[in-house]
Design an enzyme around this catalytic site. Structure first.
Site, PDB file in Angstrom:
ATOM      1  N   VAL A  43      57.781  60.505  50.694  1.00 49.70           N
ATOM      2  CA  VAL A  43      59.070  59.935  50.296  1.00 49.70           C
ATOM      3  C   VAL A  43      58.892  58.504  49.804  1.00 49.70           C
ATOM      4  O   VAL A  43      59.445  58.105  48.773  1.00 49.70           O
ATOM      5  CB  VAL A  43      60.071  59.982  51.465  1.00 49.70           C
ATOM      6  CG1 VAL A  43      61.373  59.278  51.080  1.00 49.70           C
ATOM      7  CG2 VAL A  43      60.350  61.423  51.884  1.00 49.70           C
ATOM      8  N   PRO A  85      70.318  86.062  22.593  1.00 44.66           N
ATOM      9  CA  PRO A  85      70.793  87.445  22.692  1.00 44.66           C
ATOM     10  C   PRO A  85      71.998  87.671  23.591  1.00 44.66           C
ATOM     11  O   PRO A  85      72.525  88.777  23.623  1.00 44.66           O
ATOM     12  CB  PRO A  85      69.571  88.182  23.236  1.00 44.66           C
ATOM     13  CG  PRO A  85      68.837  87.152  24.029  1.00 44.66           C
ATOM     14  CD  PRO A  85      69.050  85.854  23.311  1.00 44.66           C
ATOM     15  N   ASP A 124      80.270  84.186  15.650  1.00 43.30           N
ATOM     16  CA  ASP A 124      80.309  85.639  15.496  1.00 43.30           C
ATOM     17  C   ASP A 124      80.773  86.325  16.767  1.00 43.30           C
ATOM     18  O   ASP A 124      80.799  85.734  17.857  1.00 43.30           O
ATOM     19  CB  ASP A 124      78.914  86.174  15.158  1.00 43.30           C
ATOM     20  CG  ASP A 124      78.478  85.818  13.751  1.00 43.30           C
ATOM     21  OD1 ASP A 124      77.277  85.946  13.484  1.00 43.30           O
ATOM     22  OD2 ASP A 124      79.323  85.421  12.930  1.00 43.30           O
ATOM     23  N   LYS A 141      81.705  88.821  12.847  1.00 45.15           N
ATOM     24  CA  LYS A 141      80.708  89.699  12.232  1.00 45.15           C
ATOM     25  C   LYS A 141      79.926  90.475  13.277  1.00 45.15           C
ATOM     26  O   LYS A 141      79.508  89.959  14.285  1.00 45.15           O
ATOM     27  CB  LYS A 141      79.724  88.899  11.377  1.00 45.15           C
ATOM     28  CG  LYS A 141      80.302  88.447  10.062  1.00 45.15           C
ATOM     29  CD  LYS A 141      79.353  87.549   9.319  1.00 45.15           C
ATOM     30  CE  LYS A 141      78.035  88.235   9.003  1.00 45.15           C
ATOM     31  NZ  LYS A 141      78.179  89.395   8.125  1.00 45.15           N
ATOM     32  N   GLY A 190      71.487  85.728  18.587  1.00 51.74           N
ATOM     33  CA  GLY A 190      70.062  85.884  18.316  1.00 51.74           C
ATOM     34  C   GLY A 190      69.499  84.712  17.553  1.00 51.74           C
ATOM     35  O   GLY A 190      69.799  83.550  17.816  1.00 51.74           O
ATOM     36  N   MET A 195      70.852  96.884  14.447  1.00 47.24           N
ATOM     37  CA  MET A 195      71.990  97.507  13.757  1.00 47.24           C
ATOM     38  C   MET A 195      71.684  98.948  13.363  1.00 47.24           C
ATOM     39  O   MET A 195      72.080  99.418  12.302  1.00 47.24           O
ATOM     40  CB  MET A 195      72.373  96.680  12.513  1.00 47.24           C
ATOM     41  CG  MET A 195      72.759  95.246  12.836  1.00 47.24           C
ATOM     42  SD  MET A 195      72.930  94.188  11.385  1.00 47.24           S
ATOM     43  CE  MET A 195      71.206  94.033  10.872  1.00 47.24           C
TER      44      MET A 195
END
EC number: 2.1.1.107
Length: 457
Positions: free
Chosen positions: A23, A225, A248, A270, A302, A382
């Site tokens: 300490v 993500p 998005d 989107k 992402g 996608m």
């Protein structure tokens, strides 16, 4: 207010620490960084104190507490494991009107040590008044993530420019607008961090020469993500500085909660198959808001340069002469695979990984022959609506029908769900999940049962 926050000038001033353990070593390190002339008084010393003493950085006084050592001191710290000794140090310091900190005993101390964020010359101190040091530490860690490491260099450079700013800009309002531009200029900060004097000078002259109501800028930020903890530090800093955030559907609520409270928010929604706002209109929103002089953050799930159409958005800005920069994010393939216990590469199963879009422009076709090759991992973005076609094409071009596959829905979030099987089941499995989802194809998927960790929490 129980304590008055002050910053002490201790350079070349005598200070005393009583105690020679771990300490005491932590306290000594802080005082040495502040330039104090330090004396350590203890019965025994851990090795680090001997190292410092041999280097002439401090003086060691071996033996019981000697209160005469306080006679020339400006400040003292009691850091032994003996409460009686610590109280003696406190009393002796009090009688001499010397400020004294007593470790883990704030009521016996005349000052307490805060948690410190050091971006010298900028310093931030956080204290709970000694009631909850852990809380103060947690707050300090949060603030650490918000303050770039190079902020101190920027602050020092700002000090060098103060006279010039005062001379060039007549009013306080003009000076404030200049400094606001100065402190959020990423190019300047990076040039200072890299010690690139030529770039620093060029950026500085540009800041002084351009009108104070000049066009704004756009920062393209990858939100990662889903898990807010995977947002990069630089990404967090950018959304904390934004005037407006264009985001998005794939950006999680947890991440949006980190955006600066008074920033405007524009939802463009989107997602594959769900385009609430056409891409061209998004491009125009970014352009229009930047031309108003705003600091615009385009926040994408992402990584913006991996199937995020970030390049298309920046081309519009580039054509219009709008300054822009990019903050990469953890792409879904990396995050979702890690949270699913699926390594994308493995010496025994996959020597390469391919990131593939399942959402092609009209008339487009993938290179199925190469995609069906062995010893690789495929990750389809996608691709949910094309799962049956992916299954059919890969088998037709020679991929083994029993190739393991996994579909990761809402990857890295608390809603994550993983379904897995073999290639001949891919079309059927896709009916069991909803977007956003990734498709992973390869022998590495077979390691999931062994390496899965996230579902255990």
């Amino acid at each position: 207010m129980d304590h008055l926050p002050i910053f002490c000038q201790l350079r070349d001033r005598d200070c005393l620490i009583v105690g020679g353990g771990d300490v005491a070593e932590r306290k000594a390190r802080l005082l040495l960084e502040a330039g104090a002339r330090l004396t350590i008084n203890a019965l025994t010393f851990i090795p680090q104190f001997t190292v410092w003493a041999n280097e002439g950085m401090l003086t060691l006084v071996e033996g019981p507490f000697d209160e005469t050592l306080l006679d020339s001191c400006w400040l003292a710290i009691a850091a032994t494991d003996d409460d009686t000794v610590n109280q003696r140090v406190s009393d002796a310091a009090e009688s001499r009107r010397i400020f004294c900190n007593v470790v883990d005993a704030p009521k016996a101390a005349s000052f307490i040590m805060p948690s410190i964020i050091d971006r010298s010359p900028l310093m931030v101190a956080v204290s709970s008044g000694g009631t909850s040091p852990v809380l103060a530490r947690l707050l300090r860690e949060k603030l650490e993530s918000l303050l770039p490491q190079h902020l101190g260099q920027v602050a020092r450079y700002a000090g060098q420019l103060r006279a010039r700013v005062k001379k060039q800009f007549a009013t306080m309002g003009e000076r404030r607008r200049f400094w606001e531009k100065f402190f959020v200029n990423d190019r300047l900060a990076q040039s200072l961090a890299n010690a690139d004097e030529k770039a620093v000078n060029a950026t500085t002259e540009r800041l002084f020469s351009e009108p104070l109501d000049h066009r704004g800028e756009v920062v393209l930020v990858g939100a990662g993500p889903g898990d807010a903890g995977l947002l990069t530090l630089k990404g967090l800093q950018q959304i904390q500085q934004a005037d407006i955030v264009v985001y998005d559907r794939l950006v999680s609520d947890d991440i949006m909660n980190l955006v600066r409270r008074d920033a405007d928010r524009v939802f463009v929604g989107k997602r594959a198959g769900y385009h609430c706002v056409p891409q061209e209109e998004i491009n125009q929103i970014l352009l229009r808001e930047a031309q108003k002089g705003k600091r615009v953050v385009r926040l994408k799930g992402g990584d913006p340069f991996i199937f995020g159409r970030g390049g298309e958005e920046l081309e519009t800005l580039c054509h219009a002469g709008i300054p822009f920069s990019v903050v990469p994010g953890i792409t879904a393939a990396s995050g979702c695979s890690a949270y699913s216990g699926i390594p994308l590469t493995h010496r025994d199963y996959a020597q390469s990984v391919r990131l593939v879009t399942g959402h092609l422009k009209t008339g487009g076709e993938l290179d199925w022959e190469n995609l069906a090759a062995e010893k690789q991992t495929l990750v389809f973005y996608m691709g949910l609506n094309q799962a049956a076609t992916i299954q059919e094409k890969l088998i037709a071009f020679g991929m083994q029908a029993d190739m393991p596959v996994a579909l990761v829905e809402n990857g890295t979030s608390v809603k994550q769900r993983v379904v897995h099987g073999v290639l001949t089941q891919l079309g059927e499995l896709a009916q069991q999940v909803e977007s956003p989802a990734l498709i992973i194809v390869g022998r590495v998927v077979g390691l999931r049962d062994k390496l899965n960790w996230f579902s255990n929490y």
